[in-house]
Design an enzyme around this catalytic site. Structure first.
Site, short mmCIF file in Angstrom:
data_model
loop_
_atom_site.label_atom_id
_atom_site.label_comp_id
_atom_site.label_asym_id
_atom_site.label_seq_id
_atom_site.Cartn_x
_atom_site.Cartn_y
_atom_site.Cartn_z
N VAL A 154 26.59 -7.21 14.32
CA VAL A 154 27.05 -5.87 13.94
C VAL A 154 26.47 -5.57 12.55
O VAL A 154 27.19 -5.13 11.64
CB VAL A 154 28.60 -5.77 13.92
N ALA A 155 25.17 -5.82 12.40
CA ALA A 155 24.47 -5.56 11.14
C ALA A 155 25.26 -6.13 9.96
O ALA A 155 25.71 -7.26 10.01
CB ALA A 155 24.19 -4.06 11.01
N CYS A 156 25.46 -5.30 8.92
CA CYS A 156 26.08 -5.82 7.70
C CYS A 156 27.55 -6.19 7.88
O CYS A 156 28.14 -6.80 6.99
CB CYS A 156 25.94 -4.80 6.57
N SER A 157 28.15 -5.83 9.00
CA SER A 157 29.53 -6.24 9.25
C SER A 157 29.59 -7.40 10.23
O SER A 157 30.64 -7.67 10.83
CB SER A 157 30.34 -5.05 9.79
N GLY A 332 24.99 -9.20 6.69
CA GLY A 332 26.31 -9.53 7.24
C GLY A 332 27.04 -10.64 6.51
O GLY A 332 28.24 -10.82 6.70
#
Ligand SMILES: CC(C)(COP(=O)(O)OP(=O)(O)OC[C@H]1O[C@@H](n2cnc3c(N)ncnc32)[C@H](O)[C@@H]1OP(=O)(O)O)[C@@H](O)C(=O)NCCC(=O)NCCS
Length: 373
Positions: A154-157, A332
């Site tokens: 979830v990319a940066c998350s 992430g």
């Protein structure tokens, strides 16, 4: 249903880092050469000259001073401008698994555990180096864990979203002790010929061990988790398995990280602050209950805006620390690396927030409380 604690965290960093000065020197040498090669077109107004990058801009705009990198030489070599990675045979650990295993073992060693004590592995990162088999299953095998493993992104998350999946699995009795590992090999995803973004990313891997709280070990009780997404193209990578089939073929640059940084800044800050305050209120918590915010690490100015909104006052650096000076943006992994580096001084009962935000847009917020044995 058991509550869940974070029992331990662990870290891997590449042995070498690159300073802003080194990166800027390399970019500026490349830009000068490119301008000389295209002097005619620039003069006729057919192309724009490349402007130099600057250390002062990078530090002021982002708070970044250096970044760990898997291959500084390849990145700084102006005829290459990308890390060099040797292909490995299929029976060797892949790069992401190798980095992840070091972080996982670091987390396990800190509390006297080994891989056999783990019954779930979630590998969650911005990009996976291959489609299958899952890197998580390779890590599961390498550490000797039982149970299951799967990849997600979830990319940066990536880390916070995976932490929620681990918490839910433990609560539901599907596993007892899960490792969430986030190996972020981000430097290959940057376009080092683009001065707007060439400084952004660094490489790292971070691991979190979660387990049943009713086992009575010390750690960090997960008080509540919440996730939110809202579609945006302002941070994007078009890299994917269809690239080789596309006609006409894309420019390689189009497959790398691109962002509209200003829009991201403007849109994400209020979204994150609002979500944190709403989540906090729903948990019966107030800003005064928070000893520390471990925020996503993309930009120190963004974190200042968000932390000020959340605390509702000026705050001390220790209340929302940044690790950008050393690590840059580690996608992430950032908020969890920050948690790993800045939690030693918590007493039993003190609370804080781990919060990621980035491409998607995506936001993950996790309230934790220090618990004794
Ligand atoms: C990317 C970011 C650091 C840029 O900072 P900014 O203050 O918005 O800067 P801008 O992009 O508006 O650029 C300001 C000026 O500096 C210039 N500039 C850009 N990169 C530069 C560099 N490396 N060196 C010198 N100048 C630079 C721009 O061209 C622009 O010049 P102009 O005013 O003449 O047009 C910032 O927008 C940001 O961090 N946004 C959020 C990013 C984020 O969280 N992303 C998540 C990714 S996972």
């Amino acid at each position: 249903m058991s509550d869940v604690i974070i029992r331990s965290t662990g870290l891997w960093t590449p042995p070498h880092s690159i300073s802003n000065a080194q990166l800027v020197e390399s970019y500026n040498a490349y830009a000068a050469r490119w301008n000389a090669e295209h002097a005619g077109e620039i003069e006729r107004g057919e192309r724009e000259a490349k402007q130099p990058s600057s250390v002062e801009f990078i530090e002021k705009a982002s708070g970044i001073r250096s970044r760990y990198a898997i291959d500084p030489d390849g990145i700084l070599d102006t005829s290459r401008l990308r890390p060099k990675v040797e292909p490995r045979p299929d029976d060797a650990l892949c790069l992401m698994a190798e980095a992840g295993v070091v972080a996982v073992k670091d987390a396990l060693n800190r509390v006297g555990l080994d891989g056999g004590d783990v019954d779930g592995v979630i590998c969650s990162a911005t990009s996976m180096q291959r489609t299958y088999p899952c890197v998580a299953i390779e890590i599961q095998d390498a550490i000797g864990a039982t149970g299951f493993g799967f990849d997600m992104s979830v990319a940066c998350s990536s880390a916070t979203f995976a932490l929620q999946q681990a918490v839910n699995a433990i609560r539901c009795g599907q596993a007892n002790r899960i490792v969430v590992v986030t190996p972020e090999i981000t430097t290959p995803q940057l376009n080092y010929t683009d001065r707007d973004s060439h400084f952004i990313f660094g490489d790292v891997a971070v691991a979190v061990i979660l387990e049943r709280a009713d086992w009575g070990n010390p750690g960090w009780k997960i008080l509540s988790t919440r996730l939110k997404t809202q579609y945006s193209n302002n941070i994007r990578s078009n890299q994917g398995f269809l690239n080789r089939c596309e006609e006409p073929a894309r420019d390689e640059d189009e497959m790398l990280f691109v962002q509209n940084g200003r829009r991201v800044f403007k849109e994400v800050c209020p979204m994150v602050a609002e979500m944190i305050l709403q989540h906090m209120g729903d948990c019966g918590l107030t800003p005064d209950d928070m000893k520390r915010l471990w925020l996503h690490q993309a930009n120190s100015n963004m974190n200042r805006v968000i932390a000020q909104k959340v605390f509702g006052r000026e705050y001390a650096d220790a209340e929302a620390p940044t690790i950008l000076d050393e690590f840059a943006n580690t996608a992430g992994a950032g908020s969890v690396v920050c948690f790993h580096r800045h939690n030693d001084d918590f007493e039993t009962g003190e609370k804080g927030l781990i919060c990621s935000f980035g491409a998607g847009y995506s936001v993950g917020s996790i309230f934790v409380e220090r618990v004794a044995a």
